[in-house]
Design a protein around this motif. Structure first.
Motif, PDB file in Angstrom:
ATOM      1  N   VAL A 290       0.848  -1.196   0.000  1.00 27.80           N
ATOM      2  CA  VAL A 290       0.000   0.000   0.000  1.00 27.80           C
ATOM      3  C   VAL A 290       0.885   1.247   0.000  1.00 27.80           C
ATOM      4  CG1 VAL A 290      -1.652   1.348   1.366  1.00 27.80           C
ATOM      5  CG2 VAL A 290      -1.995  -1.121   1.062  1.00 27.80           C
ATOM      6  N   ASP A 291       1.924   1.263   0.839  1.00 29.48           N
ATOM      7  CA  ASP A 291       2.842   2.418   0.893  1.00 29.48           C
ATOM      8  C   ASP A 291       3.536   2.633  -0.454  1.00 29.48           C
ATOM      9  OD1 ASP A 291       2.243   2.881   3.549  1.00 29.48           O
ATOM     10  OD2 ASP A 291       4.039   1.881   4.325  1.00 29.48           O
ATOM     11  N   ALA A 292       3.938   1.547  -1.098  1.00 36.13           N
ATOM     12  CA  ALA A 292       4.635   1.673  -2.392  1.00 36.13           C
ATOM     13  C   ALA A 292       3.698   2.262  -3.447  1.00 36.13           C
ATOM     14  CB  ALA A 292       5.162   0.311  -2.845  1.00 36.13           C
ATOM     15  N   ILE A 293       2.439   1.859  -3.406  1.00 33.89           N
ATOM     16  CA  ILE A 293       1.468   2.402  -4.376  1.00 33.89           C
ATOM     17  C   ILE A 293       1.237   3.883  -4.094  1.00 33.89           C
ATOM     18  CG2 ILE A 293      -0.935   2.276  -5.165  1.00 33.89           C
ATOM     19  CD1 ILE A 293      -0.742  -0.815  -4.546  1.00 33.89           C
ATOM     20  N   GLN A 294       1.064   4.233  -2.835  1.00 34.51           N
ATOM     21  CA  GLN A 294       0.882   5.649  -2.494  1.00 34.51           C
ATOM     22  C   GLN A 294       2.106   6.463  -2.895  1.00 34.51           C
ATOM     23  OE1 GLN A 294      -0.272   6.279   1.570  1.00 34.51           O
ATOM     24  NE2 GLN A 294      -2.121   5.020   1.400  1.00 34.51           N
ATOM     25  N   GLY A 295       3.276   5.881  -2.707  1.00 30.64           N
ATOM     26  CA  GLY A 295       4.529   6.572  -3.036  1.00 30.64           C
ATOM     27  C   GLY A 295       4.727   6.782  -4.528  1.00 30.64           C
ATOM     28  N   ALA A 296       3.942   6.070  -5.316  1.00 25.99           N
ATOM     29  CA  ALA A 296       4.043   6.200  -6.779  1.00 25.99           C
ATOM     30  C   ALA A 296       3.253   7.396  -7.304  1.00 25.99           C
ATOM     31  CB  ALA A 296       3.532   4.914  -7.440  1.00 25.99           C
ATOM     32  N   TYR A 297       2.394   7.951  -6.449  1.00 27.89           N
ATOM     33  CA  TYR A 297       1.524   9.054  -6.867  1.00 27.89           C
ATOM     34  C   TYR A 297       2.332  10.213  -7.443  1.00 27.89           C
ATOM     35  CZ  TYR A 297      -2.128  12.629  -6.609  1.00 27.89           C
ATOM     36  OH  TYR A 297      -3.033  13.612  -6.911  1.00 27.89           O
ATOM     37  N   ARG A 298       1.997  10.635  -8.646  1.00 26.32           N
ATOM     38  CA  ARG A 298       2.677  11.721  -9.359  1.00 26.32           C
ATOM     39  C   ARG A 298       4.151  11.452  -9.639  1.00 26.32           C
ATOM     40  NH1 ARG A 298      -0.144  17.132  -6.807  1.00 26.32           N
ATOM     41  NH2 ARG A 298      -1.935  17.053  -8.149  1.00 26.32           N
TER      42      ARG A 298
ATOM     43  N   ILE B 113       2.637  -2.120 -12.935  1.00 27.72           N
ATOM     44  CA  ILE B 113       2.374  -3.539 -13.201  1.00 27.72           C
ATOM     45  C   ILE B 113       2.400  -4.212 -11.840  1.00 27.72           C
ATOM     46  CG2 ILE B 113       3.247  -5.656 -14.266  1.00 27.72           C
ATOM     47  CD1 ILE B 113       4.581  -3.864 -16.418  1.00 27.72           C
ATOM     48  N   ILE B 114       1.336  -4.917 -11.500  1.00 29.08           N
ATOM     49  CA  ILE B 114       1.280  -5.502 -10.160  1.00 29.08           C
ATOM     50  C   ILE B 114       0.880  -6.969 -10.199  1.00 29.08           C
ATOM     51  CG2 ILE B 114      -1.111  -4.608  -9.780  1.00 29.08           C
ATOM     52  CD1 ILE B 114      -0.214  -4.327  -6.740  1.00 29.08           C
ATOM     53  N   ASN B 115       1.704  -7.786  -9.534  1.00 25.25           N
ATOM     54  CA  ASN B 115       1.321  -9.153  -9.220  1.00 25.25           C
ATOM     55  C   ASN B 115       1.168  -9.182  -7.700  1.00 25.25           C
ATOM     56  OD1 ASN B 115       1.018 -11.829  -8.628  1.00 25.25           O
ATOM     57  ND2 ASN B 115       2.669 -12.533  -9.980  1.00 25.25           N
ATOM     58  N   PRO B 116      -0.059  -9.019  -7.208  1.00 23.14           N
ATOM     59  CA  PRO B 116      -0.237  -8.944  -5.756  1.00 23.14           C
ATOM     60  C   PRO B 116      -0.107 -10.301  -5.058  1.00 23.14           C
ATOM     61  CG  PRO B 116      -2.130  -8.021  -6.992  1.00 23.14           C
ATOM     62  CD  PRO B 116      -1.311  -8.847  -7.944  1.00 23.14           C
ATOM     63  N   ALA B 117       0.151 -11.355  -5.838  1.00 27.16           N
ATOM     64  CA  ALA B 117       0.306 -12.723  -5.313  1.00 27.16           C
ATOM     65  C   ALA B 117      -0.894 -13.082  -4.428  1.00 27.16           C
ATOM     66  CB  ALA B 117       1.649 -12.871  -4.629  1.00 27.16           C
ATOM     67  N   ALA B 118      -0.669 -13.628  -3.249  1.00 31.70           N
ATOM     68  CA  ALA B 118      -1.814 -14.089  -2.433  1.00 31.70           C
ATOM     69  C   ALA B 118      -2.734 -12.949  -2.024  1.00 31.70           C
ATOM     70  CB  ALA B 118      -1.301 -14.825  -1.198  1.00 31.70           C
ATOM     71  N   TYR B 119      -2.213 -11.720  -1.951  1.00 36.42           N
ATOM     72  CA  TYR B 119      -3.072 -10.586  -1.582  1.00 36.42           C
ATOM     73  C   TYR B 119      -4.110 -10.272  -2.672  1.00 36.42           C
ATOM     74  CZ  TYR B 119      -0.023  -9.602   2.389  1.00 36.42           C
ATOM     75  OH  TYR B 119       0.686  -9.681   3.559  1.00 36.42           O
ATOM     76  N   THR B 120      -3.888 -10.819  -3.849  1.00 40.15           N
ATOM     77  CA  THR B 120      -4.885 -10.697  -4.921  1.00 40.15           C
ATOM     78  C   THR B 120      -6.276 -11.070  -4.402  1.00 40.15           C
ATOM     79  OG1 THR B 120      -3.213 -11.448  -6.496  1.00 40.15           O
ATOM     80  CG2 THR B 120      -5.512 -11.605  -7.209  1.00 40.15           C
ATOM     81  N   HIS B 121      -6.289 -12.150  -3.628  1.00 40.71           N
ATOM     82  CA  HIS B 121      -7.559 -12.783  -3.288  1.00 40.71           C
ATOM     83  C   HIS B 121      -8.150 -12.284  -1.971  1.00 40.71           C
ATOM     84  CE1 HIS B 121      -5.881 -15.100  -6.487  1.00 40.71           C
ATOM     85  NE2 HIS B 121      -4.911 -15.575  -5.720  1.00 40.71           N
ATOM     86  N   THR B 122      -7.460 -11.321  -1.341  1.00 38.46           N
ATOM     87  CA  THR B 122      -7.928 -10.859  -0.023  1.00 38.46           C
ATOM     88  C   THR B 122      -7.914  -9.344   0.145  1.00 38.46           C
ATOM     89  OG1 THR B 122      -5.687 -10.942   0.918  1.00 38.46           O
ATOM     90  CG2 THR B 122      -7.044 -12.940   1.130  1.00 38.46           C
ATOM     91  N   SER B 123      -7.110  -8.625  -0.651  1.00 44.17           N
ATOM     92  CA  SER B 123      -6.759  -7.261  -0.231  1.00 44.17           C
ATOM     93  C   SER B 123      -7.602  -6.138  -0.835  1.00 44.17           C
ATOM     94  CB  SER B 123      -5.279  -6.974  -0.520  1.00 44.17           C
ATOM     95  OG  SER B 123      -4.957  -5.686  -0.021  1.00 44.17           O
ATOM     96  N   VAL B 124      -8.561  -5.691  -0.021  1.00 33.31           N
ATOM     97  CA  VAL B 124      -9.297  -4.481  -0.372  1.00 33.31           C
ATOM     98  C   VAL B 124      -8.383  -3.265  -0.191  1.00 33.31           C
ATOM     99  CG1 VAL B 124     -11.330  -3.078   0.226  1.00 33.31           C
ATOM    100  CG2 VAL B 124     -11.484  -5.575   0.241  1.00 33.31           C
ATOM    101  N   ALA B 125      -7.415  -3.357   0.718  1.00 36.88           N
ATOM    102  CA  ALA B 125      -6.484  -2.239   0.950  1.00 36.88           C
ATOM    103  C   ALA B 125      -5.655  -1.940  -0.302  1.00 36.88           C
ATOM    104  CB  ALA B 125      -5.569  -2.547   2.128  1.00 36.88           C
TER     105      ALA B 125
END
Ligand code: DQA
Length: 144
Positions: free
Chosen positions: A57-65, A71-83
């Protein structure tokens, strides 16, 4: 354009983990492959891997602007992560979801993807080549 490539939990164990599913090549080999693919496409690649949901989540926020595509492979978080889904929606950076394996042919709990709901495209079951296809899509649509 600058592309952030995010890999989730256990992808650092590529080459060791379940090689029958994920192949024998290492995580280092994946990075080299994707770096070369991005260079060929004229894109700049930045890599991030974590086994921790909040760090992703921090890495995604840090990408802003700062980056033009994700490109994201969220691995196991694919199936659980609303965050992770919400983080991708928050930054609204064009994103492509990639899975090495064909998650549709695996256990039913792998059939749902929360982060995928914020991605323009999902590429599954193509191994390393899925990342290259994702980079080509982003460069074609947003590069230049
Ligand atoms: C994966 C598929 C997920 O279901 C799994 O939890 C992974 C890897 C893939 O790349 O095929 O860790 O995202």
């Amino acid at each position: 354009m600058k592309i952030l490539i995010i890999n989730g939990p256990n992808l650092n164990m590529l080459g060791i983990r379940e090689p029958d599913i994920y192949g024998a090549q290492t995580y280092g080999a994946l990075l080299q492959y994707v770096a070369d693919a991005c260079a060929e496409l004229g894109a700049e690649a930045e890599f991030f891997q974590s086994n921790h949901e909040g760090a992703i989540v921090d890495a995604i926020q840090g990408a802003y602007r700062r980056v033009d595509g994700i490109i994201i492979n969220p691995a196991a978080y694919t199936h659980t992560s609303v965050a992770i889904l919400d983080a991708l929606k928050a930054v609204a950076i064009p994103a492509v979801e990639v899975h090495l394996s064909d998650v549709r042919q695996r256990e039913s709990f792998r059939h749902v993807s929360y982060p995928g709901m914020a991605c323009e495209k999902t590429i599954i079951g193509k191994g390393f080549a899925g990342y290259k296809e994702a980079a080509a899509y982003l460069v074609e649509k947003y590069g230049g």
